[in-house]
Design a protein around this motif. Structure first.
Motif, PDB file in Angstrom:
ATOM      1  N   LYS A   3     -51.266 -44.213   6.634  1.00 39.40           N
ATOM      2  CA  LYS A   3     -52.175 -45.035   5.398  1.00 39.40           C
ATOM      3  C   LYS A   3     -53.507 -45.457   5.961  1.00 39.40           C
ATOM      4  O   LYS A   3     -54.358 -45.148   5.053  1.00 39.40           O
ATOM      5  CB  LYS A   3     -51.137 -46.139   5.303  1.00 39.40           C
ATOM      6  N   TYR A   6     -55.562 -42.304   5.725  1.00 35.47           N
ATOM      7  CA  TYR A   6     -55.680 -41.872   4.351  1.00 35.47           C
ATOM      8  C   TYR A   6     -56.791 -42.721   3.564  1.00 35.47           C
ATOM      9  O   TYR A   6     -57.468 -42.088   3.030  1.00 35.47           O
ATOM     10  CB  TYR A   6     -54.209 -41.953   3.642  1.00 35.47           C
ATOM     11  N   LEU A  27     -51.036 -47.481  -2.633  1.00 38.65           N
ATOM     12  CA  LEU A  27     -50.721 -47.395  -0.997  1.00 38.65           C
ATOM     13  C   LEU A  27     -50.060 -48.264  -0.306  1.00 38.65           C
ATOM     14  O   LEU A  27     -49.380 -48.436   0.637  1.00 38.65           O
ATOM     15  CB  LEU A  27     -52.133 -46.631  -0.434  1.00 38.65           C
ATOM     16  N   CYS A  34     -47.460 -42.488   4.240  1.00 35.57           N
ATOM     17  CA  CYS A  34     -47.819 -42.167   2.841  1.00 35.57           C
ATOM     18  C   CYS A  34     -46.979 -41.620   2.028  1.00 35.57           C
ATOM     19  O   CYS A  34     -47.132 -40.855   1.069  1.00 35.57           O
ATOM     20  CB  CYS A  34     -49.258 -41.389   2.982  1.00 35.57           C
TER      21      CYS A  34
END
Length: 93
Positions: A3, A6, A27, A34
């Motif tokens: 996460k 990302y 998210l 993810c």
């Protein structure tokens, strides 16, 4: 990709503020890798101070742009998987 990675990779991406806000809110419901985000549209609307219809349109746009993949299960909210689409840099070769 986790996460944090990302979220870091979203910097400078071509998306609207609303798309970014919805994507990063979604998210927060995902597993560390993810995957598996399953909030309802109503929950996302409340979390982002948006109308449910706007959330639906924004999610559809994020799917079309390649940021999200939707996994439907009858009787449950959709599960979402996050992706980073390849972007055209726009600069001449």
């Amino acid at each position: 990709m986790n996460k944090f990675e990302y979220t870091e990779a979203l910097r400078g991406r071509a998306m609207t503020g609303g798309e970014y806000r919805l994507l990063t809110t979604l998210l927060t419901y995902a597993d560390f890798d993810c995957t598996g985000a399953r909030p309802s549209v109503q929950k996302l609307a409340k979390d982002t101070c948006s109308a449910s219809r706007r959330v639906q349109r924004t999610l559809a746009g994020l799917v079309e742009k390649g940021y999200l993949e939707r996994h439907e299960t009858p009787g449950r909210p959709s599960a979402w998987t996050f992706h980073l689409p390849v972007e055209n840099s726009g600069s001449p070769g």
